[in-house]
Design a protein around this motif. Structure first.
Motif, PDB file in Angstrom:
ATOM      1  N   THR A  71     -55.131 111.630  11.545  1.00  0.00           N
ATOM      2  CA  THR A  71     -55.914 110.431  10.960  1.00  0.00           C
ATOM      3  C   THR A  71     -56.159 110.761   9.598  1.00  0.00           C
ATOM      4  OG1 THR A  71     -57.955 111.961  12.050  1.00  0.00           O
ATOM      5  CG2 THR A  71     -57.019 110.306  12.996  1.00  0.00           C
ATOM      6  N   ASP A  72     -56.011 112.554   8.735  1.00  0.00           N
ATOM      7  CA  ASP A  72     -56.700 112.605   7.891  1.00  0.00           C
ATOM      8  C   ASP A  72     -55.584 111.222   6.452  1.00  0.00           C
ATOM      9  OD1 ASP A  72     -53.300 114.303   6.707  1.00  0.00           O
ATOM     10  OD2 ASP A  72     -54.180 114.525   8.819  1.00  0.00           O
ATOM     11  N   ALA A 121     -55.048 108.399   7.711  1.00  0.00           N
ATOM     12  CA  ALA A 121     -55.500 107.149   7.982  1.00  0.00           C
ATOM     13  C   ALA A 121     -55.911 106.590   7.471  1.00  0.00           C
ATOM     14  CB  ALA A 121     -54.651 106.419   9.331  1.00  0.00           C
ATOM     15  N   GLU A 122     -56.288 105.102   7.087  1.00  0.00           N
ATOM     16  CA  GLU A 122     -57.542 104.563   7.177  1.00  0.00           C
ATOM     17  C   GLU A 122     -58.514 104.372   8.101  1.00  0.00           C
ATOM     18  OE1 GLU A 122     -56.673 100.441   5.314  1.00  0.00           O
ATOM     19  OE2 GLU A 122     -55.271 100.884   4.232  1.00  0.00           O
ATOM     20  N   GLU A 123     -59.019 105.057   7.733  1.00  0.00           N
ATOM     21  CA  GLU A 123     -60.560 104.539   9.257  1.00  0.00           C
ATOM     22  C   GLU A 123     -60.446 103.917   9.944  1.00  0.00           C
ATOM     23  OE1 GLU A 123     -64.499 106.432   8.022  1.00  0.00           O
ATOM     24  OE2 GLU A 123     -64.612 106.362   9.927  1.00  0.00           O
ATOM     25  N   LEU A 124     -60.230 102.726   9.214  1.00  0.00           N
ATOM     26  CA  LEU A 124     -60.953 101.464  10.089  1.00  0.00           C
ATOM     27  C   LEU A 124     -59.707 101.340  10.497  1.00  0.00           C
ATOM     28  CD1 LEU A 124     -63.324  99.216   7.543  1.00  0.00           C
ATOM     29  CD2 LEU A 124     -63.730  99.969   9.525  1.00  0.00           C
ATOM     30  N   SER A 125     -58.544 100.726  10.182  1.00  0.00           N
ATOM     31  CA  SER A 125     -57.165 101.123  10.543  1.00  0.00           C
ATOM     32  C   SER A 125     -57.431 101.661  12.374  1.00  0.00           C
ATOM     33  CB  SER A 125     -56.260 100.932  10.249  1.00  0.00           C
ATOM     34  OG  SER A 125     -55.848 101.923  10.192  1.00  0.00           O
ATOM     35  N   VAL A 126     -57.151 102.813  11.817  1.00  0.00           N
ATOM     36  CA  VAL A 126     -57.169 104.138  13.642  1.00  0.00           C
ATOM     37  C   VAL A 126     -57.835 104.057  14.446  1.00  0.00           C
ATOM     38  CG1 VAL A 126     -58.451 106.305  14.184  1.00  0.00           C
ATOM     39  CG2 VAL A 126     -56.108 105.860  12.137  1.00  0.00           C
ATOM     40  N   LYS A 127     -59.596 103.630  13.326  1.00  0.00           N
ATOM     41  CA  LYS A 127     -60.498 102.719  14.971  1.00  0.00           C
ATOM     42  C   LYS A 127     -60.359 101.864  15.456  1.00  0.00           C
ATOM     43  CE  LYS A 127     -64.598 105.286  13.723  1.00  0.00           C
ATOM     44  NZ  LYS A 127     -65.499 106.047  12.590  1.00  0.00           N
ATOM     45  N   LEU A 155     -58.963 111.009  18.723  1.00  0.00           N
ATOM     46  CA  LEU A 155     -58.261 110.797  17.083  1.00  0.00           C
ATOM     47  C   LEU A 155     -58.335 112.404  16.496  1.00  0.00           C
ATOM     48  CD1 LEU A 155     -60.123 107.671  16.471  1.00  0.00           C
ATOM     49  CD2 LEU A 155     -57.885 108.058  16.347  1.00  0.00           C
ATOM     50  N   SER A 199     -56.699 115.626  13.691  1.00  0.00           N
ATOM     51  CA  SER A 199     -55.896 115.653  12.689  1.00  0.00           C
ATOM     52  C   SER A 199     -55.966 116.877  12.613  1.00  0.00           C
ATOM     53  CB  SER A 199     -56.786 115.500  11.901  1.00  0.00           C
ATOM     54  OG  SER A 199     -56.006 115.717  10.298  1.00  0.00           O
ATOM     55  N   THR A 250     -60.089 118.173  12.772  1.00  0.00           N
ATOM     56  CA  THR A 250     -61.068 116.659  13.194  1.00  0.00           C
ATOM     57  C   THR A 250     -60.186 116.347  15.675  1.00  0.00           C
ATOM     58  OG1 THR A 250     -61.416 115.509  10.894  1.00  0.00           O
ATOM     59  CG2 THR A 250     -61.265 114.248  12.790  1.00  0.00           C
TER      60      THR A 250
END
Ligand SMILES: Nc1nc2c(ncn2[C@@H]2O[C@H](COP(=O)(O)OP(=O)(O)O)[C@@H](O)[C@H]2O)c(=O)[nH]1
Ligand SMILES: [Mg+2]
Ligand SMILES: [Zn+2]
Length: 198
Positions: free
Chosen positions: A22-23, A25-31, A46, A48, A53
């Protein structure tokens, strides 16, 4: 990933999803991806392995279970497992890509006891998989959110592709089934159809 899920569902294996790195990735797309699969009913972690995380929740969840880590090569399965169980000392960063290397690669998995009634199975490099031995009229069962709609399809042999009176297609149109998942379904259906022509 949907191919992996189909394989797991067809084998009746309880399946959870880990979205690692997740480090990067874009936070929004991951969510958004996490929400999509949570809504279907999967537990989604989720993580990393790089900055730790989310790793505690996952580590706790593994306890007392037999856990098989499966997924594409390079996603960080061995790295996560080494973080939890340093004694395992699993090899990291091995890209086994036997179609390119043309050599025979050992594809074995060992179940390792790590204490606390917990077992770990790391699996070696899979580049991608094709669900095998699945009939096209059964594929929908392995997209678990289709189940309730499938029952109402006009034809009981419906492949949810073009048939009139298909409630799965109807649910996609209404937004109750995600387009991403339905696209996956159609793509896998194509490969299943090829298999059956054999
Ligand atoms: N940025 C980042 N890299 C990671 C993470 N987890 C693993 N990696 C790196 O990804 C590569 C592949 O990891 P590996 O554990 O061998 O993947 P596996 O094939 O799924 O077992 C290695 O270079 C790792 O250092 C992570 O969470 N973030
Ligand atoms: Mg590995
Ligand atoms: Zn249908």
């Amino acid at each position: 990933m949907d191919r992996f899920l189909v394989a797991c569902e067809s084998a009746h294996i309880k399946t959870n999803i880990i979205i690692n790195k997740t480090d990067l990735a874009e936070e929004l797309s991951v969510k958004a991806w996490a929400e999509l699969y949570k809504k279907i009913g999967y537990r989604v972690f989720l993580t990393s392995a790089l900055d730790s995380t989310g790793v505690n929740d996952l580590f706790k969840y593994l306890k007392g279970k037999k856990n098989l880590f499966w997924g594409q090569s390079g996603v960080g399965k061995s790295t996560l497992l080494n973080l939890f169980y340093p004694d395992l000392n699993l090899k990291v960063g091995e890209i086994s890509n036997y179609t390119l290397k043309g050599t025979h690669t050992t594809v074995t998995s060992v179940m390792i006891f790590v204490g606390d009634e917990t077992y770990i199975i790391d699996t070696p490099g899979v580049r991608e998989i094709d669900p095998f031995g699945i009939r096209k009229e059964d594929l929908g069962h392995y997209f678990i959110e289709f189940e309730n709609y499938m029952r109402e399809c006009k034809f009981n042999t419906c492949t949810h592709h073009h048939e009139p009176g298909c409630k799965v297609i109807n649910a996609v149109e209404k937004g109750d089934i995600s387009e991403e998942r339905y696209d996956s379904y159609l793509r896998i259906l194509e490969t299943v159809e090829k298999d059956m022509n054999f």
